[in-house]
Design an enzyme around this catalytic site. Structure first.
Site, short mmCIF file in Angstrom:
data_model
loop_
_atom_site.label_atom_id
_atom_site.label_comp_id
_atom_site.label_asym_id
_atom_site.label_seq_id
_atom_site.Cartn_x
_atom_site.Cartn_y
_atom_site.Cartn_z
N SER A 123 85.33 -22.67 71.04
CA SER A 123 85.84 -22.86 72.40
C SER A 123 84.80 -23.47 73.33
O SER A 123 83.60 -23.38 73.09
CB SER A 123 86.27 -21.52 72.99
N1 SAH Z 1 85.67 -17.42 68.36
C1 SAH Z 1 85.44 -18.59 67.58
C2 SAH Z 1 86.47 -19.68 67.75
C3 SAH Z 1 87.83 -19.25 67.41
S1 SAH Z 1 88.92 -20.50 66.77
C4 SAH Z 1 84.06 -19.15 67.81
O1 SAH Z 1 83.31 -18.64 68.64
O2 SAH Z 1 83.71 -20.11 67.12
C5 SAH Z 1 90.14 -19.39 66.20
C6 SAH Z 1 89.82 -18.76 64.88
O3 SAH Z 1 90.81 -17.76 64.64
C7 SAH Z 1 89.90 -19.73 63.72
O4 SAH Z 1 88.71 -19.73 63.01
C8 SAH Z 1 91.08 -19.19 62.88
O5 SAH Z 1 90.91 -19.39 61.49
C9 SAH Z 1 91.06 -17.73 63.25
N2 SAH Z 1 92.30 -16.99 63.02
C10 SAH Z 1 93.58 -17.38 63.23
N3 SAH Z 1 94.43 -16.40 62.91
C11 SAH Z 1 93.68 -15.34 62.52
C12 SAH Z 1 93.97 -14.02 62.07
N4 SAH Z 1 95.21 -13.56 61.97
N5 SAH Z 1 92.93 -13.21 61.74
C13 SAH Z 1 91.66 -13.64 61.82
N6 SAH Z 1 91.32 -14.88 62.23
C14 SAH Z 1 92.31 -15.72 62.59
#
Ligand code: SAH
Length: 226
Positions: free
Chosen positions: A66
């Site tokens: 993000s």
């Molecule tokens: N917080 C992260 C960015 C998040 S992007 C950072 O600092 O880099 C969103 C992430 O959520 C992605 O990597 C995606 O694979 C994950 N995601 C999506 N659905 C999910 C779920 N049900 N459980 C765990 N992770 C999930």
């Protein structure tokens, strides 16, 4: 003649000053944590020159890290004091977990992509964030073995706040999550006050989808229409 490029520390300081402190970020502990964590190490090497720009970046597997402002804003919205146990759903690069790790006692972060989780876990360990545990799995189910949590942050777009996360929140705790459609969402805060929930909707955002039992299905994402 062009000025020499700034080193990462100077770029980070500039990011905190120009993108965060100048906007509505007032929690000094959050600003300090954002000034400490080497964001450039959490993005792929070919993106490092962009690491401190005012926007999100791709981290592989179709996922993103993000915008710094959104990381700081959501962290500030959790109103952390220092002794909390925090759950993050959507570990991605591990950057948000690293920021949280500077602010609380313990961080549990879940990622559904094993490859991203492995990379994040290795980097967090290398950088000495020993109070972070990276789990692989469907974070919409929370982490029942680790509950209750004083704060929960969801960093992927949810159709609604998953009920297991509400169940796993401690009294007085807060959940911050982007809630809405696949195309756009609004940051929601849910605070547990006894049997009541106090909720607020604030900033419009756009996150990649939360995919899982209490999130979107893989098919929703594939068939999306903006
Ligand atoms: N917080 C992260 C960015 C998040 S992007 C950072 O600092 O880099 C969103 C992430 O959520 C992605 O990597 C995606 O694979 C994950 N995601 C999506 N659905 C999910 C779920 N049900 N459980 C765990 N992770 C999930």
């Amino acid at each position: 003649m062009n000025a020499p490029p700034l080193d990462p520390e100077a770029r980070r300081e500039q990011m905190v000053r120009e993108q965060l402190a100048r906007r509505n970020l007032t929690d000094q502990r959050v600003l300090d944590a954002m000034g400490l964590v080497p964001r450039h190490l959490f993005v792929p090497e070919d993106m490092r020159h962009m690491a401190y720009w005012d926007g999100p970046l791709s981290i592989g597997q179709g996922q993103t890290i993000s915008q710094p402002y959104i990381v700081a804003l959501m962290t500030q919205m959790l109103r952390l004091q220092g002794s909390e146990k925090v759950l993050e759903v959507g570990c991605g690069s591990g950057y948000q977990a690293a920021v949280l790790s500077c602010l609380v006692e313990q961080v549990i972060t879940i990622e559904r992509h094993a490859a991203l989780a492995a990379r994040a876990s290795e980097l967090l360990c290398e950088l000495g964030h020993s109070n972070v545990t990276v789990l692989v799995g469907d974070g919409t189910q929370g982490a029942p073995g680790e509950a209750p949590f004083d704060a929960i942050i969801v960093t992927a777009a949810a159709p609604s706040v998953p009920s297991p996360l509400k169940d796993q929140l401690a009294e007085g705790g807060r959940i911050v999550a982007p809630v809405g459609s696949l195309g756009n969402q609004v940051l929601e805060t849910w605070e547990r006050r006894g049997k009541e929930w106090h909720t607020e909707r604030s900033t419009p955002v756009m996150f990649v989808p939360l995919i899982g039992e209490h999130g979107w299905g893989d098919d929703d994402w594939a068939r999306r229409r903006w």
